[in-house]
Design a protein around this motif. Structure first.
Motif, mmCIF file in Angstrom:
data_model
loop_
_atom_site.group_PDB
_atom_site.id
_atom_site.type_symbol
_atom_site.label_atom_id
_atom_site.label_comp_id
_atom_site.label_asym_id
_atom_site.label_seq_id
_atom_site.Cartn_x
_atom_site.Cartn_y
_atom_site.Cartn_z
ATOM 1 N N TYR A 148 31.649 -19.047 -15.960
ATOM 2 C CA TYR A 148 30.877 -18.098 -15.313
ATOM 3 C C TYR A 148 29.347 -18.392 -14.966
ATOM 4 N N GLU A 149 28.889 -19.555 -15.510
ATOM 5 C CA GLU A 149 27.871 -20.298 -15.008
ATOM 6 C C GLU A 149 28.082 -20.703 -13.411
ATOM 7 N N LEU A 150 29.244 -21.256 -13.471
ATOM 8 C CA LEU A 150 29.430 -21.882 -11.980
ATOM 9 C C LEU A 150 29.725 -20.831 -10.904
ATOM 10 N N LEU A 151 30.286 -19.647 -11.305
ATOM 11 C CA LEU A 151 30.410 -18.523 -10.387
ATOM 12 C C LEU A 151 29.236 -17.937 -10.041
ATOM 13 N N THR A 152 28.427 -17.882 -10.997
ATOM 14 C CA THR A 152 26.851 -17.391 -10.912
ATOM 15 C C THR A 152 26.323 -18.097 -9.887
ATOM 16 N N ASP A 153 26.487 -19.560 -9.916
ATOM 17 C CA ASP A 153 25.592 -20.510 -9.062
ATOM 18 C C ASP A 153 26.372 -20.402 -7.303
ATOM 19 N N ILE A 154 27.577 -20.248 -7.576
ATOM 20 C CA ILE A 154 28.245 -20.271 -6.282
ATOM 21 C C ILE A 154 27.788 -18.987 -5.286
ATOM 22 N N LYS A 155 27.986 -17.693 -5.991
ATOM 23 C CA LYS A 155 27.454 -16.651 -5.614
ATOM 24 C C LYS A 155 26.022 -16.696 -5.076
ATOM 25 N N ALA A 156 25.346 -17.117 -6.096
ATOM 26 C CA ALA A 156 23.643 -17.164 -5.713
ATOM 27 C C ALA A 156 23.370 -18.054 -4.374
ATOM 28 N N LYS A 172 24.670 -7.340 -3.980
ATOM 29 C CA LYS A 172 25.231 -8.618 -4.084
ATOM 30 C C LYS A 172 24.307 -9.185 -5.338
ATOM 31 N N HIS A 173 23.021 -8.950 -5.426
ATOM 32 C CA HIS A 173 22.229 -9.568 -6.390
ATOM 33 C C HIS A 173 22.560 -8.872 -7.650
ATOM 34 N N TYR A 174 22.809 -7.520 -7.738
ATOM 35 C CA TYR A 174 23.316 -6.926 -9.074
ATOM 36 C C TYR A 174 24.462 -7.731 -9.449
ATOM 37 N N ASP A 175 25.694 -7.817 -8.846
ATOM 38 C CA ASP A 175 26.785 -8.432 -9.172
ATOM 39 C C ASP A 175 26.590 -9.784 -9.708
ATOM 40 N N ILE A 176 25.587 -10.682 -8.947
ATOM 41 C CA ILE A 176 25.335 -12.164 -9.379
ATOM 42 C C ILE A 176 24.742 -11.956 -10.994
ATOM 43 N N VAL A 177 23.789 -10.907 -11.020
ATOM 44 C CA VAL A 177 23.076 -10.699 -12.451
ATOM 45 C C VAL A 177 24.116 -10.487 -13.204
ATOM 46 N N GLN A 178 25.191 -9.678 -12.941
ATOM 47 C CA GLN A 178 26.075 -9.311 -14.285
ATOM 48 C C GLN A 178 26.891 -10.369 -14.525
ATOM 49 N N VAL A 202 21.126 -20.713 -16.354
ATOM 50 C CA VAL A 202 21.549 -19.385 -16.181
ATOM 51 C C VAL A 202 20.540 -18.426 -16.302
ATOM 52 N N GLU A 203 19.608 -18.783 -17.057
ATOM 53 C CA GLU A 203 18.448 -17.643 -17.115
ATOM 54 C C GLU A 203 17.647 -17.915 -15.768
ATOM 55 N N LEU A 204 17.525 -18.951 -15.214
ATOM 56 C CA LEU A 204 16.880 -19.295 -13.799
ATOM 57 C C LEU A 204 17.544 -18.242 -12.757
ATOM 58 N N ARG A 205 18.974 -18.563 -12.812
ATOM 59 C CA ARG A 205 19.560 -17.663 -11.922
ATOM 60 C C ARG A 205 19.509 -16.240 -11.893
ATOM 61 N N VAL A 206 19.732 -15.806 -13.187
ATOM 62 C CA VAL A 206 19.305 -14.456 -13.583
ATOM 63 C C VAL A 206 18.071 -13.969 -13.231
ATOM 64 N N SER A 207 17.041 -14.794 -13.399
ATOM 65 C CA SER A 207 15.864 -14.338 -13.020
ATOM 66 C C SER A 207 15.465 -14.113 -11.610
ATOM 67 N N PHE A 208 16.036 -15.052 -10.584
ATOM 68 C CA PHE A 208 15.873 -15.260 -9.443
ATOM 69 C C PHE A 208 16.586 -13.921 -8.747
ATOM 70 N N HIS A 209 17.718 -13.399 -9.236
ATOM 71 C CA HIS A 209 18.465 -12.290 -8.703
ATOM 72 C C HIS A 209 18.033 -10.929 -9.050
ATOM 73 N N TYR A 210 17.584 -11.046 -10.138
ATOM 74 C CA TYR A 210 16.868 -9.653 -10.757
ATOM 75 C C TYR A 210 15.519 -9.319 -9.601
ATOM 76 N N GLY A 211 14.935 -10.834 -9.634
ATOM 77 C CA GLY A 211 13.716 -10.591 -8.574
ATOM 78 C C GLY A 211 14.059 -10.382 -7.218
ATOM 79 N N ALA A 212 15.162 -10.872 -6.589
ATOM 80 C CA ALA A 212 15.774 -10.549 -5.471
ATOM 81 C C ALA A 212 16.174 -9.083 -5.330
ATOM 82 N N PHE A 213 16.908 -8.667 -6.238
ATOM 83 C CA PHE A 213 16.978 -7.017 -6.362
ATOM 84 C C PHE A 213 15.746 -6.362 -6.198
ATOM 85 N N TYR A 214 14.602 -6.618 -7.074
ATOM 86 C CA TYR A 214 13.546 -5.826 -6.979
ATOM 87 C C TYR A 214 12.931 -5.931 -5.572
ATOM 88 N N LYS A 215 12.936 -6.900 -4.787
ATOM 89 C CA LYS A 215 12.336 -7.041 -3.546
ATOM 90 C C LYS A 215 13.192 -6.320 -2.471
#
Length: 355
Positions: A148-156, A172-178, A202-215
């Motif tokens: 799941y970490e790798l799939l997060t990275d690929i989609k990110a 898309k950002h919501y999906d990556i976060v989930q 993974v905390e880094l990736r989730v942080s980034f895509h929560y932020g992208a969702f916010y933006k």
């Protein structure tokens, strides 16, 4: 004479290549054979060498796949690599390899192809490995966490090719976060520094895509921009704490970048200061020519552009030069930077600086 020197150069590389080609010490072979085949410009033998599973696995151990990427740029390119490794996996399955071996190799190939910018095939292989783990291999926590970490990275990584953040991409950002949260839930119950390290990633990736969702400024399902910004800050803080405890300067740089991008106001003094800190830490950890250095420099270019176009050009150009060196001129991440430099204003600035 010059001709004789060239003859000796080719002869010795040929001699050493022939020696290492039949060497059964795969670690030594992985270190030496690609180098000699590159010097001989023997791209066909180089590709065959890189397709040997022990050689591939040795070179793919590096988190950023730097040597493997460099060798494939000389052996036919990343699209060729994706095609040939996909065929090799089919051959492995036809040879009745165990589900364990097939799943492991799909994970490793998907991870490399993610680094090579071949996101569609990487995502497919990653999802196949997840299905295999769930259906036939016991749904082991640590394996699923890695998958799941790798799939997060690929989609990110694929999402970053869209250029600037758009409201229509919020899902898309919501999906990556989930997906990332699944990896976190699995990883946080596991022990040891290796698990802690991957939890931080993974905390880094989730942080980034929560932020992208916010933006993106949109509400999607149960997530609002305000909540997404709070979650981005929380996960960024988690990553900072983990990498401080591990003494990992390179990923501390990335955590500072995420904090700068999404926690602080655009172009504020605090944001600029954190960008500078992230770049300083990154260069100390990895040096100038690294994927993360290019990313930090590129993101710095974006905030500079609004107030100082000529200076932002120099940053974009620096990011492009780094990306060309590390990933190659045809990598999607490099082409994204080039698309900015190809804008009329920046092309005019390029001519000015070349005079």
């Amino acid at each position: 004479s010059e001709d004789y020197r060239k003859f000796l150069y080719t002869w010795w590389h040929g001699k050493l290549a022939s020696y290492f080609e039949v060497n059964e010490n795969h670690d030594r072979k992985a270190e030496e054979l690609p180098y000699h085949l590159e010097r001989l410009l023997d791209h066909s033998r180089l590709a065959r060498c890189l397709l040997e599973w022990p050689i591939f696995e040795k070179l793919a151990m590096d988190e950023y796949n730097i040597e493997l990427l460099r060798s494939w740029r000389k052996a036919g390119g990343y699209v060729t690599a994706a095609t040939l490794y996909t065929q090799s996996l089919l051959n492995l399955s036809a040879a009745n390899a165990s589900d364990e071996e097939i799943g492991d190799k799909k994970w490793k190939v998907a991870r490399f192809l993610c680094s090579a910018g071949q996101y569609e095939i990487a995502e497919k292989l990653s999802e196949e490995a997840i299905d295999l783990e769930n259906s036939k291999l016991g749904a082991r926590e640590e394996k699923l966490a890695s998958l799941y970490e790798l799939l997060t990275d690929i989609k990110a990584e694929a999402s970053k090719l869209a250029g600037f953040i758009s409201p229509k991409d919020c899902y898309k950002h919501y999906d990556i976060v989930q997906i990332g949260l699944k990896a976190i839930d699995l990883r946080k119950n596991l022990q040891g520094d290796e698990n802690k390290y991957h939890l931080g990633l993974v905390e880094l990736r989730v942080s980034f895509h929560y932020g992208a969702f916010y933006k993106s400024g949109r509400t999607y399902k149960n997530l609002t921009p305000t909540n997404a910004r709070e979650q981005s800050g929380m996960h960024s803080k988690n990553a900072l704490q983990i990498f401080q405890e591990l003494g990992d300067m390179g990923h501390l740089a990335e955590a500072n970048l995420n904090t700068a991008m999404y926690v602080y106001e655009e172009m504020s003094k605090e944001q600029v200061k954190l960008y500078e800190k992230a770049l300083e830490l990154c260069i100390l950890a990895y040096g100038e020519y690294h994927k993360l250095t290019a990313r930090i420099v590129f993101n710095t270019s974006i905030i500079i552009e609004y107030t100082d176009k000529p200076k932002s050009y120099l940053y974009y150009k620096r990011a492009y030069d780094i990306s060309c060196e590390v990933l190659g001129a045809t990598h999607p991440a490099t082409l994204r930077i080039k698309s900015v430099l190809d804008e009329p204003e920046f092309m005019a600035l390029a001519q000015k600086y070349q005079k």
